[in-house]
Write a protein that holds these residues in place. Structure first.
Motif, PDB file in Angstrom:
ATOM      1  N   GLN A   8       5.055  14.446   0.838  1.00  0.00           N
ATOM      2  CA  GLN A   8       5.973  13.783   1.850  1.00  0.00           C
ATOM      3  C   GLN A   8       7.194  14.701   2.102  1.00  0.00           C
ATOM      4  O   GLN A   8       7.535  14.798   3.272  1.00  0.00           O
ATOM      5  CB  GLN A   8       6.590  12.475   1.094  1.00  0.00           C
ATOM      6  N   SER A  19      -2.120   9.041  -4.578  1.00  0.00           N
ATOM      7  CA  SER A  19      -3.379   8.615  -4.108  1.00  0.00           C
ATOM      8  C   SER A  19      -3.730   7.627  -3.291  1.00  0.00           C
ATOM      9  O   SER A  19      -3.627   6.495  -3.513  1.00  0.00           O
ATOM     10  CB  SER A  19      -4.446   8.836  -5.529  1.00  0.00           C
ATOM     11  N   GLN A  20      -4.295   7.871  -1.888  1.00  0.00           N
ATOM     12  CA  GLN A  20      -4.674   6.715  -1.222  1.00  0.00           C
ATOM     13  C   GLN A  20      -5.806   5.723  -1.968  1.00  0.00           C
ATOM     14  O   GLN A  20      -5.662   4.585  -1.677  1.00  0.00           O
ATOM     15  CB  GLN A  20      -5.094   7.078   0.026  1.00  0.00           C
ATOM     16  N   ARG A  38       0.878   4.118  -2.891  1.00  0.00           N
ATOM     17  CA  ARG A  38       0.561   5.305  -2.477  1.00  0.00           C
ATOM     18  C   ARG A  38       1.691   6.429  -3.188  1.00  0.00           C
ATOM     19  O   ARG A  38       1.564   7.565  -3.667  1.00  0.00           O
ATOM     20  CB  ARG A  38       0.317   5.526  -1.054  1.00  0.00           C
ATOM     21  N   ARG A  39       3.026   5.857  -3.097  1.00  0.00           N
ATOM     22  CA  ARG A  39       4.111   6.813  -3.491  1.00  0.00           C
ATOM     23  C   ARG A  39       4.051   6.862  -4.840  1.00  0.00           C
ATOM     24  O   ARG A  39       4.301   7.855  -5.341  1.00  0.00           O
ATOM     25  CB  ARG A  39       5.522   6.267  -2.952  1.00  0.00           C
ATOM     26  N   SER A  90       0.327   0.083 -10.682  1.00  0.00           N
ATOM     27  CA  SER A  90       0.518   1.576 -10.131  1.00  0.00           C
ATOM     28  C   SER A  90       0.514   2.444 -11.466  1.00  0.00           C
ATOM     29  O   SER A  90      -0.103   3.365 -11.848  1.00  0.00           O
ATOM     30  CB  SER A  90       1.287   1.818  -9.261  1.00  0.00           C
ATOM     31  N   ARG A 116       0.889  -1.194   0.021  1.00  0.00           N
ATOM     32  CA  ARG A 116      -0.145   0.091  -0.046  1.00  0.00           C
ATOM     33  C   ARG A 116       0.776   1.227   0.079  1.00  0.00           C
ATOM     34  O   ARG A 116       0.463   2.074  -0.654  1.00  0.00           O
ATOM     35  CB  ARG A 116      -0.809   0.091   1.252  1.00  0.00           C
ATOM     36  N   ALA A 117       1.968   1.240   0.882  1.00  0.00           N
ATOM     37  CA  ALA A 117       2.997   2.272   0.965  1.00  0.00           C
ATOM     38  C   ALA A 117       3.667   2.574  -0.529  1.00  0.00           C
ATOM     39  O   ALA A 117       3.575   3.657  -0.973  1.00  0.00           O
ATOM     40  CB  ALA A 117       3.937   2.127   1.891  1.00  0.00           C
ATOM     41  N   ALA A 121      -4.201   3.755  -4.403  1.00  0.00           N
ATOM     42  CA  ALA A 121      -3.359   2.661  -3.801  1.00  0.00           C
ATOM     43  C   ALA A 121      -4.015   1.462  -3.452  1.00  0.00           C
ATOM     44  O   ALA A 121      -3.842   0.388  -3.331  1.00  0.00           O
ATOM     45  CB  ALA A 121      -2.627   3.550  -2.488  1.00  0.00           C
ATOM     46  N   ASP A 122      -5.396   1.842  -2.695  1.00  0.00           N
ATOM     47  CA  ASP A 122      -6.333   0.762  -2.151  1.00  0.00           C
ATOM     48  C   ASP A 122      -6.776  -0.003  -3.238  1.00  0.00           C
ATOM     49  O   ASP A 122      -6.531  -1.518  -3.253  1.00  0.00           O
ATOM     50  CB  ASP A 122      -7.501   1.462  -1.413  1.00  0.00           C
ATOM     51  N   ALA A 177       1.949  13.412  -4.169  1.00  0.00           N
ATOM     52  CA  ALA A 177       2.302  12.728  -3.084  1.00  0.00           C
ATOM     53  C   ALA A 177       3.825  12.918  -2.739  1.00  0.00           C
ATOM     54  O   ALA A 177       4.074  12.985  -1.310  1.00  0.00           O
ATOM     55  CB  ALA A 177       2.361  11.071  -3.280  1.00  0.00           C
TER      56      ALA A 177
END
Length: 200
Positions: free
Chosen positions: A117, A58-59, A53-54, A98, A49-50, A62-63, A113
């Motif tokens: 960060q 977008s979360q 996300r990177r 991704s 997931r991380a 990512a999900d 993202a």
């Protein structure tokens, strides 16, 4: 022929599976043991997931990427030649999924993202307004520099600097050779160092 589902039901049994090595879990999952597959998902899900996300920025994406990865992995576990390498194999699928999401959205490798960060990691700890202003300016300069990197270099840089992945893991995630990873990272670092010269 499809997998014959073999579900290990009790919480105690599931806890025991969390202690089983990847190779054994992957082998059992390939034989249709859904509990073993769920143990793999619990173990590697946070990193998957991380990573997504990177890469996507977008979360929500990512999900979606993680769910798509798990579905694909379940269907293709029979093709995994080295069960002990299941972590890298999952990350490679995450990278591919991704990139598919990025292409559909036509964004720039999760730049939002990256910027978020950068801001989080460089958030001033001191109350000194002058110091805070300097840090803020430096963050803005780094964000601008990252935006100018070619997409493939930025992906490698993000996975190395923010996800702390090894060259091997980055290569697996992006489905490229380790030599390509090293080359892209070297070029990214040279470019960033040149752009950030005044902040040294």
């Amino acid at each position: 022929m499809g997998k014959a589902e073999n579900v290990t039901g009790s919480p105690a049994a599931q806890h025991q599976l969390d202690l089983v090595p990847d190779a054994l879990l992957a082998g059992r999952a390939a034989d249709g043991d859904t509990a073993a597959f769920e143990a793999l998902a619990r173990r590697h899900g946070p990193l998957m997931r991380a990573t997504a996300r990177r890469l996507t920025g977008s979360q929500a994406d990512a999900d979606d990427v993680v769910q798509e990865t798990l579905v694909q992995a379940w269907k293709q576990l029979d093709n995994l030649r080295d069960p002990a390498a299941v972590k890298g194999w999952l990350l490679r699928i995450v990278g591919s999924r991704s990139i598919d999401h990025l292409r559909r959205r036509r964004n720039h490798a999760g730049l939002d993202a990256v910027e978020n960060q950068v801001e989080h990691d460089a958030k001033p700890q001191a109350a000194d307004p002058e110091h805070s202003a300097v840090i803020t300016s430096r963050v803005e300069a780094l964000k601008a520099a990252l935006a100018k990197l070619p997409e493939e270099q930025r992906r490698c840089w993000v996975l190395k600097e923010f996800n702390d992945q090894s060259y091997e893991e980055i290569a697996l995630t992006l489905n490229i050779s380790q030599a390509s990873v090293r080359g892209r990272l070297a070029r990214a670092r040279i470019t960033l160092a040149r752009m950030m010269e005044e902040w040294r």
